[in-house]
Design a protein around this motif. Structure first.
Motif, short mmCIF file in Angstrom:
data_model
loop_
_atom_site.label_atom_id
_atom_site.label_comp_id
_atom_site.label_asym_id
_atom_site.label_seq_id
_atom_site.Cartn_x
_atom_site.Cartn_y
_atom_site.Cartn_z
N SER A 45 0.78 -1.24 0.00
CA SER A 45 0.00 0.00 0.00
C SER A 45 0.81 1.28 0.00
N LYS A 46 2.00 1.23 0.53
CA LYS A 46 2.73 2.49 0.76
C LYS A 46 4.19 2.35 0.34
N ALA A 47 4.40 1.72 -0.79
CA ALA A 47 5.76 1.48 -1.23
C ALA A 47 6.15 2.42 -2.35
N TRP A 48 7.32 2.22 -2.87
CA TRP A 48 7.94 3.11 -3.82
C TRP A 48 7.89 2.50 -5.22
N TRP A 88 -2.72 1.76 -15.40
CA TRP A 88 -2.08 1.91 -14.09
C TRP A 88 -3.00 1.37 -13.01
N ILE A 89 -2.41 0.82 -11.95
CA ILE A 89 -3.16 0.23 -10.84
C ILE A 89 -2.82 0.99 -9.57
N GLU A 90 -3.84 1.30 -8.80
CA GLU A 90 -3.67 1.93 -7.49
C GLU A 90 -3.99 0.91 -6.40
N PRO A 91 -3.44 1.10 -5.20
CA PRO A 91 -3.83 0.21 -4.10
C PRO A 91 -5.34 0.29 -3.86
N ARG A 92 -5.91 -0.83 -3.46
CA ARG A 92 -7.36 -0.88 -3.20
C ARG A 92 -7.64 -0.34 -1.81
#
Length: 152
Positions: free
Chosen positions: A118-121, A134-138
């Motif tokens: 969720s909070k990576a680089w 593009w994919i975002e965290p759910r």
């Protein structure tokens, strides 16, 4: 012992875990998680690409592993994260934590994965028959991450 690295080519999670486990007889538990590229039913994924920003990615992963070590009495941490283009079935990430007691191993691995998810680089996109997107965290990924708000 801490091993954190980016993988620019395919890696064998079984071999990595075997090497990590060697010489850890004092560990009462070694917990591992391997994430892999999956194909979604009804919208098959042909490929997944992960991009990263070099000056932040590896230092951020190292810092995350150090946070886990500071919170739980770990005997070892392994974090391998793939970048580049992958296909369904390819391993993306391997996290392993060794500790004298299983609960510490489970919690540390869970902490690491929630942050990496969720909070990576990394920036992630999928290729389907419709092309790249593009994919975002759910939202559930952010909810999982919120469990660790009190962990420094």
């Amino acid at each position: 012992m801490r091993t954190v690295r980016l993988a620019f080519e395919a890696f064998d999670p079984h071999e990595e875990l075997r090497r990590f486990s060697q010489g850890r007889e004092e560990a009462g538990g070694i917990v591992s998680f391997t994430g892999q590229v999956r194909a979604e039913a009804g919208d098959p994924v042909e490929a997944l690409e992960l991009r990263h920003f070099g000056p932040l990615t590896l230092p951020g992963m190292e810092n995350l592993a150090m946070r886990a070590e500071a919170r739980w009495p770990l005997l070892g941490v392994l974090v391998i994260h793939r970048v580049g283009v992958m296909v369904p079935g390819d391993p993306i990430v391997l996290v392993a934590c060794a500790a004298r007691h299983r609960r510490d191993s489970f919690q540390a691995a869970d902490f690491l994965m929630d942050h990496l998810k969720s909070k990576a680089w990394f920036w992630k996109r999928e290729k389907t028959a419709d092309g790249w997107a593009w994919i975002e965290p759910r939202s559930v990924d952010h909810e999982d991450l919120s469990r660790w708000a009190d962990v420094p």
